[in-house]
Design an enzyme around this catalytic site. Structure first.
Site, PDB file in Angstrom:
ATOM      1  N   ASP A  36       1.183  -1.244   0.365  1.00  0.00           N
ATOM      2  CA  ASP A  36      -0.146  -0.104   0.752  1.00  0.00           C
ATOM      3  C   ASP A  36       0.487   1.329   0.340  1.00  0.00           C
ATOM      4  OD1 ASP A  36      -2.640   1.381   2.214  1.00  0.00           O
ATOM      5  OD2 ASP A  36      -1.644   2.066   0.252  1.00  0.00           O
TER       6      ASP A  36
HETATM    7  C1  GLC Z   1      -3.991   4.754  -0.048  1.00  0.00           C
HETATM    8  C2  GLC Z   1      -5.015   3.700   0.477  1.00  0.00           C
HETATM    9  C3  GLC Z   1      -5.294   2.158  -0.688  1.00  0.00           C
HETATM   10  C4  GLC Z   1      -4.484   2.569  -2.048  1.00  0.00           C
HETATM   11  C5  GLC Z   1      -3.034   2.980  -2.135  1.00  0.00           C
HETATM   12  C6  GLC Z   1      -3.124   3.658  -3.835  1.00  0.00           C
HETATM   13  O1  GLC Z   1      -3.120   5.533   0.691  1.00  0.00           O
HETATM   14  O2  GLC Z   1      -4.235   3.215   1.448  1.00  0.00           O
HETATM   15  O3  GLC Z   1      -6.373   1.513  -0.741  1.00  0.00           O
HETATM   16  O4  GLC Z   1      -4.968   1.629  -3.098  1.00  0.00           O
HETATM   17  O5  GLC Z   1      -2.852   4.439  -1.290  1.00  0.00           O
HETATM   18  O6  GLC Z   1      -4.224   4.785  -3.630  1.00  0.00           O
END
Ligand code: GLC
Length: 745
Positions: A282
């Site tokens: 993430d």
């Molecule tokens: C964010 C979120 C995740 C998302 C990722 C890409 O921090 O935690 O759910 O898919 O970044 O945007």
């Protein structure tokens, strides 16, 4: 009498489906791996993010060179048929090994046609509707060149202070599991290589919603029984549904940050469940192993990520820039690295990119599939199904369409942006129908007065007088209260879940005007609204319903649609009750008894509105559940039937719910757990026999030694239209059983 057989419920221990081997894919992947340099392999594990620009999301200038050099495998937030075709051409024609790029984005509840936020969709208790929503999102997103969505978010949330409760399916693992599987089916379809299906991602692995204090990214410390029996269950269902990707979560679990958690990723997800997809970090999750305090350097963080089984490094660029020495030294083995690259190449093959890299970058199709009338109609239908009627004293609702004057009050009523909710992808507020617009279009000949009344936050009450003035002139008042969409979602946590700002004061002034008042809540989490519950006759939970919100709310308010939604989360009376969830333990001093018991001095310990609660404009009765047997061995099945009757004057939907309690066991068990549900539509006086089937998996739990067992003894089943208004029946289990973790049904 219609007999309904329940769709097979997701079982806790189901294993990921064994993929049919694809020799052509394995040959291609093996041949590429044999040719790839270390830098090219690390490049496949590198994901970069797009940058906003006047002509839409674009890569940075230096990124095109990196594509040519084979130093990037995928992009986040880059879409558009023409632009993705251009970048794909650089990869496929300009790089040494011609490996196509994956384009990923957070397509959470719609791409351009925005559907209700996931928590709202969960309130529909309608897996078919939720699947349809994901299907439309996939059709639009793939039409814009996207191959991979970072959805569904399947995190169980028992703490409404947590902003991301809005993105999931609520507090229950059974409902969460069913909707996780539905969303995976919707996004991935039956053929991942088709140009209108995309890789789905179950996120955030794992137990992200258990953050202490409801503060996003905070510490998670859980018993193994709660971790595996509650929080892991939707992930198992997504894996069993064949989800192509899983995203690691920012949090630690019991001292080990998830981006370094080999036990749960390689051990459980891949090992015990047999799941073989791509794990993506993430955002900066790999780099965050340093502030977590388990890595002293970027290189160390990168090695931990690869050891744990995190394949793709989203935006930290640690894999691409900081781990080659660790690979050369053997700290990261060639096998670890190659297996990660293999999974990425397999994903590219499965979505059809090696067969046709431009399959998703079709400008003609992009035009055809965007914001179509069918998509808007689907969004309106799912939105209506997601509305929950919390209260309707004196049948104030539905309001008459022949009303001459309606007052609409509240800032949120005109806030089309909030209607889209968080993570609204390419959705545009100018294309969304606000509640005010929806009401005006529903009553073209009525006089619809509007007053903002009060901002959502702040102490300004200067709008109260105008609000009271329009209320006094109306036949009825629709008061829209709640939160702006920015008050939930990622990192948007609230220490109080009471109505923000001066909205409750506004409600008191409007209610004192003496006209019938309907409150429509727009919010991304349960709100503690005891004053509204005591003084306002009709309350609708309308969440953030997407592009068609205004139409859906008007359909319900004026009776063109009879609400049938049920709460997927508990609504406490006060923030101080959190955590409060329906599948709680009984304790040694149950709260309902006299004397020193587990209760509060200042508020009743019970919820304001319980999990599974939702009313209708009609009424339903339930027969006493009939059981196919009064005693069963663990290996038997038990069939439970009840007759549900619409005893009112109009057609309506009812979500029939089945709960189970293991009355006595070797560890404490919840007072009830959802083990079946079915949304049925009944005409006036129509009845239906609903059938549920219970098997060993439904009776099983993790014992003290974390064995998944069924124990002999008494069980109670509860059936009804909510977790509190239920009818009971009992049965005995005469033999025990130990079930493996992976038990395909
Ligand atoms: C964010 C979120 C995740 C998302 C990722 C890409 O921090 O935690 O759910 O898919 O970044 O945007």
């Amino acid at each position: 009498m219609l007999v309904m057989a329940l769709a097979a419920a997701p079982v806790e221990g189901q294993q990921a489906p064994a993929r049919t081997p694809v020799p052509a894919m394995e040959r291609l992947v093996d041949s590429l791996l044999a040719l790839m340099t270390l830098e090219e392999r690390l490049g496949q594990l590198t994901q970069l993010s797009g940058q906003p620009s006047d002509s839409g999301p674009r890569v940075r200038a230096e990124d095109e060179a990196r594509i040519r050099a084979g130093r990037v495998g995928s992009f986040l937030g880059i879409y558009g048929a023409a632009y993705t075709r251009r970048l794909q051409r650089i990869a496929v024609q300009g790089s040494r090994l011609k490996i196509p790029l994956l384009f990923a984005y957070d397509v959470i509840h719609g791409f351009r046609t925005i559907f209700p936020v996931p928590l709202a969709e969960a309130a529909s208790w309608d897996p078919a509707a939720v699947e349809r929503s994901a299907r439309v999102a996939s059709v639009e997103a793939t039409g814009h060149g996207l191959h991979w969505t970072f959805a569904p978010m399947v995190d169980i949330a028992r703490d409404p202070r947590w902003g991301r409760i809005v993105e999931g399916a609520g507090e229950d693992p059974y409902l969460g599991a069913a909707l996780a599987a539905a969303r995976v089916r919707g996004f991935q379809g039956t053929d991942l290589a088709a140009p209108n299906t995309m890789l789905a991602t179950a996120k955030h692995f794992a137990a992200y919603g258990a953050a202490e204090g409801g503060r996003d990214y905070n510490t998670v410390d859980l018993s193994p029984q709660t971790l595996h029996g509650i929080y892991m269950r939707p992930f198992q269902a997504a894996a069993a549904a064949g989800v192509g990707s899983v995203m690691a979560s920012f949090n630690e679990v019991n001292g080990v940050p998830m981006h370094a958690n080999a036990d749960l990723i390689n051990g459980v997800l891949r090992g015990r469940w047999g799941w073989d997809g791509v794990v993506v970090s993430d955002w900066n999750g790999i780099q965050e192993l340093m502030p977590h305090g388990v890595a002293a350097s970027r290189a160390e963080a990168g090695a931990l990520g690869l050891h744990a089984g995190v394949d793709v490094d989203m935006v930290s660029e640690i894999y691409g820039k900081d781990v080659s020495a660790a690979v050369r030294s053997g700290q990261v083995t060639q096998h670890e690295l190659n297996e990660a690259v293999r999974r990425v190449l397999q994903a590219k093959y499965r979505v059809g990119l090696f067969q046709d890299p431009y399959r998703y970058s079709d400008v003609e199709r992009e035009r055809e599939v965007t914001l179509t009338a069918d998509h808007r109609a689907a969004a309106r239908d799912v939105a209506r199904r997601s509305i929950v009627l919390l209260k309707n004293q004196g049948k104030v609702l539905p309001l008459s369409k022949s009303s001459k004057t309606i007052a609409v009050i509240g800032t949120l009523a005109a806030d089309a942006g909030s209607a889209l909710g968080s993570w609204s992808a390419d959705g545009r507020k100018e294309e969304a129908v606000s509640v005010l617009d929806g009401i005006r279009r529903a009553l073209p000949s009525a006089q619809v007065l509007y007053a903002r009344g009060a901002e959502v936050e702040g102490t300004d009450t200067s709008g109260f007088a105008e609000a009271v003035r329009v209320a006094r002139r109306a036949d009825a008042v629709i008061l829209v209260l709640g939160e702006r969409r920015e008050m939930s979602g990622e990192a948007n946590n609230r220490a109080s879940i009471e109505l923000p700002g001066m909205q409750e004061e506004l409600a008191k002034r409007v209610q004192a005007a003496g006209r019938p008042v309907v409150v429509a809540l727009m919010n991304g989490r349960p709100l503690a609204i005891p004053w509204l519950d005591q003084h306002i006759p009709a309350i609708l939970e309308t969440w953030y319903l997407g592009t068609e919100m205004g139409y859906a709310v008007a359909d319900v308010i004026f009776g063109d649609y009879n609400p049938g939604g049920k709460l997927p989360v508990t609504f406490p009376r006060a923030t101080g009750q959190i955590p409060l969830y329906y599948n709680h333990k009984n304790t040694g001093r149950p709260s309902g008894e006299k004397g020193n018991t587990s209760k509060y001095l200042d508020v009743p310990w019970t919820p304001l509105y319980p999990f599974g609660h939702g009313l209708s404009y009609t009424t339903f009765t339930y027969s006493t559940p009939q059981l196919s047997r009064r005693s069963m061995r663990a290996t038997d099945t038990l069939v439970i039937q009840m007759v549900v009757t619409n005893t009112g004057q109009r057609a309506g939907d009812e979500v029939v719910q089945l709960y189970l309690r293991d009355d006595v066991a070797s560890v404490t068990r919840p007072v009830k757990e959802l083990r079946g549900f079915r949304r049925v539509t009944l005409r006036p006086r129509e009845h239906v026999t609903v059938t549920f089937t219970l098997r060993a998996d439904d009776l099983a739990f993790y014992d003290r030694r974390m064995n998944r067992v069924v124990e002999p003894g008494g069980f109670t089943v509860f059936v009804g239209g909510g977790s509190s208004e239920v009818k009971e029946a009992r049965f005995e289990v005469t033999t025990g059983a130990q079930l493996g973790d992976a038990r395909p049904r």
